[in-house]
Design an enzyme around this catalytic site. Structure first.
Site, short mmCIF file in Angstrom:
data_model
loop_
_atom_site.label_atom_id
_atom_site.label_comp_id
_atom_site.label_asym_id
_atom_site.label_seq_id
_atom_site.Cartn_x
_atom_site.Cartn_y
_atom_site.Cartn_z
N THR A 7 46.18 42.73 42.32
CA THR A 7 46.40 42.21 40.96
C THR A 7 45.37 42.11 40.23
O THR A 7 44.06 42.59 41.15
CB THR A 7 47.36 41.32 41.56
OG1 THR A 7 47.75 40.81 40.02
CG2 THR A 7 46.19 39.32 42.03
N LYS A 39 51.58 34.34 40.77
CA LYS A 39 50.71 34.56 41.98
C LYS A 39 49.78 33.28 41.18
O LYS A 39 48.50 33.06 42.09
CB LYS A 39 50.36 35.78 41.82
CG LYS A 39 50.83 36.78 42.01
CD LYS A 39 50.24 38.33 41.48
CE LYS A 39 51.34 39.62 41.79
NZ LYS A 39 50.49 40.58 40.61
N GLY A 51 45.39 31.05 43.12
CA GLY A 51 45.51 32.59 42.87
C GLY A 51 45.33 33.18 43.76
O GLY A 51 44.36 32.96 44.56
N SER A 130 42.25 43.42 41.92
CA SER A 130 41.82 44.58 41.81
C SER A 130 41.26 45.19 40.10
O SER A 130 40.70 46.15 40.37
CB SER A 130 42.70 46.22 42.51
OG SER A 130 44.18 45.58 41.58
N SER A 162 44.21 44.87 32.27
CA SER A 162 45.73 45.33 32.74
C SER A 162 45.82 47.35 31.44
O SER A 162 46.56 48.42 31.93
CB SER A 162 46.57 44.64 31.54
OG SER A 162 46.73 44.86 30.05
N CYS A 165 42.93 48.89 34.52
CA CYS A 165 42.82 48.66 36.15
C CYS A 165 45.12 49.40 35.96
O CYS A 165 45.85 48.83 35.41
CB CYS A 165 43.41 47.48 36.64
SG CYS A 165 43.97 47.54 38.45
N THR A 168 47.07 46.45 37.15
CA THR A 168 47.18 45.23 36.57
C THR A 168 48.61 45.35 35.67
O THR A 168 48.29 46.77 34.74
CB THR A 168 46.20 44.64 35.81
OG1 THR A 168 45.33 44.56 37.11
CG2 THR A 168 46.56 43.50 35.33
#
Length: 178
Positions: A7, A39, A51, A130, A162, A165, A168
């Site tokens: 994530t 998370k 997190g 990631s 986001s 990746c 995400t």
């Protein structure tokens, strides 16, 4: 067995505010399983943010252990993190846990890993997962070159991560310490 992807979790401290945010995507192989996983947690009387990235079950197990260490050491974040990292590295069962933790209070920000790492960044910007490198690079640029506050930096950096990746998404969960 399909590989579980991570994530993106990002933490920034600026102008007296510590803000941690993460996306909500959970993937299994090439499929998105969930869009709204949380998370990020507050621990120890709402004075510590944590997190996790990696396996959700492993991350949650480590968060529970961190919470116990914080209680044991009366909220001393560095001591709790060092003791957790030692246990994580030396305990045969804990060594198998596949996750990273990002932990922060009002003064410190630390990354914990199963290799015994307890890392404090040079600047108050740190990310895992990631999409962590993308988010951290963006956050450092904004931190150094704008007057944006911590929460705006976290949101914008997660948004950009986001867009890069595939693990995400844009369902962000943000927690803050004043």
């Amino acid at each position: 067995m399909l590989r579980i992807r991570s994530t993106t979790v990002l933490c920034v401290r600026k102008k007296g505010r510590t803000v941690m945010g993460g996306d909500g995507q959970v993937t299994l192989g090439a499929s998105v399983i969930k869009h709204s996983a949380k998370k990020i947690r507050k621990l120890y009387r709402d004075s510590v943010l944590v997190g996790f990235a990696g396996s959700a079950a492993d991350g949650l197990a480590l968060v529970e252990r961190l919470e116990a260490k914080l209680e044991e050491f009366r909220g001393s974040l560095p001591r709790a993190c060092v003791e957790l990292a030692k246990d994580w590295r030396m305990d045969r069962n804990l060594r198998r846990l596949e996750a990273l933790l990002l932990v922060a209070d009002r003064e410190q920000m630390l990354l914990l890993s199963g290799q015994g790492d307890v890392i404090e960044p040079d600047e108050p910007v740190l990310a895992i997962g990631s999409g962590g490198d993308y988010a951290r690079a963006c956050a450092l640029a904004l931190y150094r070159n704008t007057e944006m506050g911590a929460e705006d930096i976290v949101r914008e950096s997660l948004k950009i991560a986001s867009e890069i990746c595939i693990y995400t998404n844009q369902n962000f969960f943000i927690e803050r310490l004043e």
